[in-house]
Write an enzyme that holds these catalytic residues in place. Structure first.
Site, mmCIF file in Angstrom:
data_model
loop_
_atom_site.group_PDB
_atom_site.id
_atom_site.type_symbol
_atom_site.label_atom_id
_atom_site.label_comp_id
_atom_site.label_asym_id
_atom_site.label_seq_id
_atom_site.Cartn_x
_atom_site.Cartn_y
_atom_site.Cartn_z
ATOM 1 C CG HIS A 171 -2.161 4.074 3.576
ATOM 2 N ND1 HIS A 171 -2.589 4.996 4.498
ATOM 3 C CD2 HIS A 171 -2.896 4.294 2.448
ATOM 4 C CE1 HIS A 171 -3.524 5.755 3.959
ATOM 5 N NE2 HIS A 171 -3.730 5.358 2.717
ATOM 6 C CB CYS A 179 -6.709 2.689 -1.750
ATOM 7 S SG CYS A 179 -5.365 3.452 -0.829
ATOM 8 C CG ASP A 212 -2.120 0.863 1.101
ATOM 9 O OD1 ASP A 212 -2.112 1.746 0.235
ATOM 10 O OD2 ASP A 212 -3.088 0.666 1.853
ATOM 11 C CG ASP A 213 -0.232 4.829 -0.047
ATOM 12 O OD1 ASP A 213 -1.015 4.406 -0.908
ATOM 13 O OD2 ASP A 213 -0.542 5.703 0.784
ATOM 14 C CG ASP A 237 -2.248 0.711 -3.143
ATOM 15 O OD1 ASP A 237 -1.109 1.200 -3.032
ATOM 16 O OD2 ASP A 237 -3.198 1.046 -2.410
ATOM 17 C CG ASN A 238 -1.671 4.194 -4.472
ATOM 18 O OD1 ASN A 238 -2.726 3.786 -3.989
ATOM 19 N ND2 ASN A 238 -0.697 4.677 -3.717
ATOM 20 C CE LYS A 269 -2.895 7.387 -1.574
ATOM 21 N NZ LYS A 269 -2.950 6.926 -0.178
ATOM 22 C CE LYS A 290 -6.446 0.358 1.850
ATOM 23 N NZ LYS A 290 -5.501 1.472 1.688
ATOM 24 C CG HIS A 337 -10.187 1.193 0.716
ATOM 25 N ND1 HIS A 337 -9.181 2.068 0.394
ATOM 26 C CD2 HIS A 337 -11.262 1.969 1.027
ATOM 27 C CE1 HIS A 337 -9.602 3.311 0.507
ATOM 28 N NE2 HIS A 337 -10.883 3.276 0.893
#
Length: 601
Positions: free
Chosen positions: A271, A124, A86-87, A329-330, A347, A178, A180
């Site tokens: 994240h 996300c 994540d991130d 994810d990004n 992001k 996660k 989301h």
């Protein structure tokens, strides 16, 4: 034995001496048993002198030999392991030149296939929805922002998800981490969308230790779930990276490796909030910026956790028939410690720094190991690729946007993909200077959109924060010191064109030089837009407040029950009133209006 780093290892079970001797040869058994004890003591002494971590790794490898022969598999269907960070910024991996140490990711990528033309979405929810459905955002209605905790919204229920398709062909499906993708109705929960089990969080972020999340003042709640219920038993301050890895180990320990397994591990790291166990800061005291230092510690912990996941796959006999896919994810967020250098943006933007991701495939089943794939790959491609590997089928009447890219990755063949719709967001803040005229009458350039066709990338509207942030800019002085790489978008600008192959850092805008190519890409955008479904972005629902749900974030929307239905007499009165209203509207020449404040389902 204490847990190793971010994930606790199962206890070492010494092999029985009976496994080493023939029945009846008691003398030999005693001698060998004594030899085994001597070896174990010697091993323990040497391991202790080399450090606790090496001791435990050796123990697990020894254990792997006694449990299951990794080469024995009775299924032609591979185990599918998808790990989503994540991130994580594009630069934030060792093999991209980062100062952050990621030996596990470096090794897995080096022995597998590095994806160096790999794209995800800039935030996300969109990346996760496209992975699990194989569809662009414009085809699920999730083309704007993320699904927020208070919104009555979730991944549309009429979409067949990846775990649902894998279950059709005999896979056990498990998700850790996660979600989301919305939870306002029970039907939106992971266990209702194809997963046999779910252990993780429903929201986009939260405290790594307490697992609490405040969306706004007075809107706070617990966010950790075991299947469909709040996992209060795990409210004991365990760091989420460690906790999720321990759950993965438990799943692997209890699953029969001769039966196909799909394991989706969506880590919370890296994240924000920036939190990590203290010992991971030791190697990064030289990093001045506190956010970057915390981020580095979090990523080191994540790297070690993935090492433990890989070790567990080997220990329990899955590895030789597994395909491990790793993806962010990004892009990273520089203000929260991430780095996408030398790419532009971050992001939340459609510059390369927001959508070009760290990614690789690691598997003994790859034909061309130790290679780099520079073919175009998008996160939607995993949906058809994994279903095909699982020997499943995609219904012909279902339109997806992904491609089966296994031969591209495994054998080095050309990618079937020639374009990517990064997104069209019709309700994002419009560019003040955008217009139909600027789009040659083909497209309104005030609308935020981005598309890639072969080498060319076109952006319109407001693409987002567009700086390049060099590594040396990570000081405590903050982003106001990035003046040497900061640019101001030209007044009146609402269209950009780049040759990404020649200019991956998006430094030379070619929109004025090649108007013909601009028009071609604008037409492609227009074609995509004709297939878009309405945006799903409802207003927040006050019933979502965890205080109304036992202090837990979770499903709150309930269908009206029969008790609430009006009686026959009441229904007749309402019909009479509605008829009178219609007559009045017809006389006044007014038409009926539609309201959008309805929960999305």
């Amino acid at each position: 034995m204490a847990p190793r780093g971010c994930a606790g290892h199962p206890p070492l079970l010494p092999p029985s001496p009976q496994a080493w001797v023939c029945p009846g040869k008691m003398l030999a058994m005693g001698a060998l048993a004594g030899f085994w004890v001597l070896c174990l003591l010697t091993y323990g002494y040497l391991s202790w002198s080399q450090g606790l971590e090496e001791e435990e790794e050796g123990a697990l490898l020894a254990q792997a030999g006694e449990r299951v022969e990794p080469s024995t598999t009775s299924t032609s269907q591979p185990h599918l392991i998808f790990i989503l960070a994540d991130d994580q910024g594009f630069r934030d991996v060792g093999y991209h030149g980062s100062e952050i140490k990621t030996p596990t990711l470096d090794k897995l990528a080096a022995e597998g296939v590095k994806l160096e033309n790999y794209y995800v979405q800039p935030i996300c929810t969109p990346s996760r929805s496209q992975f699990i459905t194989g569809k662009y955002q414009i085809h699920t209605g999730l083309q704007h922002s993320i699904i927020r905790p208070t919104q009555p919204n979730c991944l549309p229920l009429d979409n067949a998800t990846l775990p649902q398709k894998l279950k059709e062909v005999g896979y056990s499906t498990h998700m850790v981490g996660k979600w989301h993708l919305g939870f306002y109705r029970k039907e939106c929960m992971p266990t209702k969308r194809g997963f046999d089990t779910f252990f993780g969080s429903l929201l986009g972020s939260g405290d790594y230790y307490t697992h609490y999340k405040c969306d706004s003042p007075g809107m706070c709640g617990y966010d950790l779930y075991e299947n469909d219920n709040a996992a209060w038993d795990y409210d004991n301050g365990i760091y989420s990276t460690q906790m999720y890895t321990q759950r993965v180990q438990q799943i692997l320990a209890s699953h029969n490796p001769t039966k196909p397994l799909f394991l989706y591990i969506a880590y919370q790291a890296v994240h924000s909030p920036l939190q990590a166990p203290g010992r991971y800061f030791e190697h990064y005291r030289s990093i001045i910026n506190i956010n970057r230092r915390r981020y580095a510690a979090m990523l080191s912990c994540l790297d070690e956790a993935i090492d433990n996941v890989t070790l567990a796959l080997k220990t329990y006999g899955f590895y030789n028939n597994s395909i491990i896919i790793y993806s962010s994810d990004n892009g990273g967020q520089p203000t929260a410690g991430g780095s996408n250098w030398p790419l532009r943006g971050s992001k939340g933007t459609y510059w390369e720094g927001g959508i070009r991701a760290v990614g690789f495939v690691h598997s003994p089943l790859l034909k061309n190991k130790g290679t780099v794939c520079k073919e175009l790959v998008h996160i939607t491609d995993w949906y058809p690729t994994l279903i095909s590997l699982a020997e499943g089928q995609i219904d012909e009447d279902i339109q997806i946007d992904g491609y089966d890219i296994w031969e591209t990755v495994s054998e080095g063949l050309r990618s079937p993909r020639v374009d990517i719709l990064h997104n069209i967001d019709p309700i994002y803040t419009k560019a003040k200077n955008g217009s139909w005229a600027a789009g040659y009458g083909i497209w309104n350039t005030a609308i935020q959109s981005a598309i890639r066709v072969q080498h060319w990338k076109l952006l319109t509207g407001n693409p987002g924060y567009s700086d390049w942030v060099p590594p040396q800019s990570f000081s405590n002085l903050g982003p106001n010191r990035w003046h040497n790489e900061r640019i101001t978008l030209s007044t009146g600008k609402s269209v950009w064109l780049f040759n990404i192959t020649a200019d991956p850092y998006e430094r030379v805008d070619l929109s004025n030089r090649y108007p013909g190519i601009v028009k071609k890409l604008l037409r492609r955008l227009s074609q995509f837009n004709k297939t878009a479904v309405p945006v799903r972005y409802p207003p927040k629902d006050p019933r979502s407040n965890p205080l109304l749900n036992g202090g837990v974030w979770g499903p709150w929307y309930k269908e009206e029950t029969k008790k609430n239905k009006p009686s026959k007499n009441q229904a007749k009165k309402k019909q009479k009133k509605s008829k009178k209203k219609k007559k009045k509207q017809q006389k006044a020449g007014s038409g009926s209006t539609c309201h959008s404040g309805v929960p999305c389902g």
